[in-house]
Design an enzyme around this catalytic site. Structure first.
Site, PDB file in Angstrom:
ATOM      1  N   ALA A  51      86.395   6.175  30.238  1.00 60.81           N
ATOM      2  CA  ALA A  51      85.260   6.991  30.662  1.00 60.81           C
ATOM      3  C   ALA A  51      84.004   6.567  29.917  1.00 60.81           C
ATOM      4  O   ALA A  51      84.068   6.162  28.746  1.00 60.81           O
ATOM      5  CB  ALA A  51      85.540   8.479  30.403  1.00 60.81           C
ATOM      6  N   GLU A  52      82.857   6.675  30.604  1.00 60.15           N
ATOM      7  CA  GLU A  52      81.593   6.193  30.043  1.00 60.15           C
ATOM      8  C   GLU A  52      81.199   6.889  28.756  1.00 60.15           C
ATOM      9  O   GLU A  52      80.446   6.334  27.954  1.00 60.15           O
ATOM     10  CB  GLU A  52      80.443   6.383  31.042  1.00 60.15           C
ATOM     11  CG  GLU A  52      80.623   5.671  32.371  1.00 60.15           C
ATOM     12  CD  GLU A  52      81.121   6.626  33.434  1.00 60.15           C
ATOM     13  OE1 GLU A  52      80.386   6.893  34.393  1.00 60.15           O
ATOM     14  OE2 GLU A  52      82.266   7.118  33.285  1.00 60.15           O
ATOM     15  N   ASN A  53      81.654   8.122  28.559  1.00 60.89           N
ATOM     16  CA  ASN A  53      81.272   8.837  27.347  1.00 60.89           C
ATOM     17  C   ASN A  53      82.047   8.367  26.113  1.00 60.89           C
ATOM     18  O   ASN A  53      81.840   8.880  25.027  1.00 60.89           O
ATOM     19  CB  ASN A  53      81.428  10.349  27.531  1.00 60.89           C
ATOM     20  CG  ASN A  53      82.842  10.760  27.919  1.00 60.89           C
ATOM     21  OD1 ASN A  53      83.510  10.067  28.679  1.00 60.89           O
ATOM     22  ND2 ASN A  53      83.300  11.885  27.415  1.00 60.89           N
ATOM     23  N   GLY A  54      82.927   7.382  26.286  1.00 61.40           N
ATOM     24  CA  GLY A  54      83.548   6.743  25.130  1.00 61.40           C
ATOM     25  C   GLY A  54      84.973   7.140  24.853  1.00 61.40           C
ATOM     26  O   GLY A  54      85.319   7.520  23.736  1.00 61.40           O
TER      27      GLY A  54
END
Length: 222
Positions: A51-54
């Site tokens: 996921a892009e949020n890490g």
């Protein structure tokens, strides 16, 4: 609600997309319908969701007994698999832009006959944010769009040319809707599967571009 063929519900669209995933893949799921794919993996299919949020290595979306700090990019609480890792957004997007994501699954507002994707803005509504979708659309090795085949007013979402602002051009590889599975090939759109009880002619009637019918056209196995 528009008249026409009745397709499968959204959770079964997610299930059909999950059938495209293979063990060992790194997969990013866009917000909305695509996030449901994490809940429909077949037993034994070992996929790393990113996921892009890490976060790398999460599992199903949780409804109870969850940690509110462990969320996907859509803000939904998720289970962690053994060995999951966390990192900053810079590292996350380096993975995406560096071609290390095998499959991205995004929602769609429109997909064109050549695989252009528009999924972030409806001009008449105003506003909208492209977010990380443009990076995923061009950075992932394969892009699957999961969406309903028509708008609430019955207009086709699979169109000859996108009228909405593009997320990225010629980026879509496969479209999975409530009515069909359609491959974006170099020669155009190929109808590979139809939903149970739906005829190829019904899919064509609610699709702007002409569809080539695959010789081995089958009904979705769900």
């Amino acid at each position: 609600m528009a008249d026409g063929p009745v397709g499968i519900p959204r959770d079964l669209i997610a299930l059909r997309v999950a059938r495209e995933l293979r063990a060992g893949m790194v997969v990013n799921l866009g917000i909305g319908l695509p996030t449901q794919v994490a809940n429909h993996l077949e037993p034994g299919v070992d996929v790393l969701f990113q996921a892009e949020n890490g976060i790398l290595g999460y599992g199903a979306i949780l409804d109870e007994d969850f940690d509110p700090d462990v969320i996907n990019a859509g803000g939904q609480p998720v289970a962690l698999r053994e060995g999951a890792s966390f990192f900053d957004s810079a590292a996350s997007f380096a993975m995406i832009r560096g071609g290390h994501v095998d499959v991205a699954v995004l929602g769609g507002l429109q997909v064109s006959a050549r695989g252009d994707l528009a999924n972030w803005s409806v001009p008449e509504r105003g506003g909208g944010s492209i977010g990380g979708a443009m990076d995923l659309a061009v950075g992932a090795r394969r892009l699957i769009v999961a969406m309903e085949h028509r708008t609430r007013d019955g207009a086709p979402r699979i169109v000859r040319e996108c009228a909405y602002p593009l997320t990225a051009p010629a980026c879509v590889d496969l479209i999975v809707t409530d009515l069909a599975v359609i491959e974006v090939a170099s020669t155009g759109l190929v109808l590979r599967e139809v939903a149970p009880g739906v005829a190829a002619s019904e899919v064509q009637a609610v699709t702007e571009p002409e569809l080539a019918i695959a010789p081995d056209l089958t009904e979705m196995v769900l």
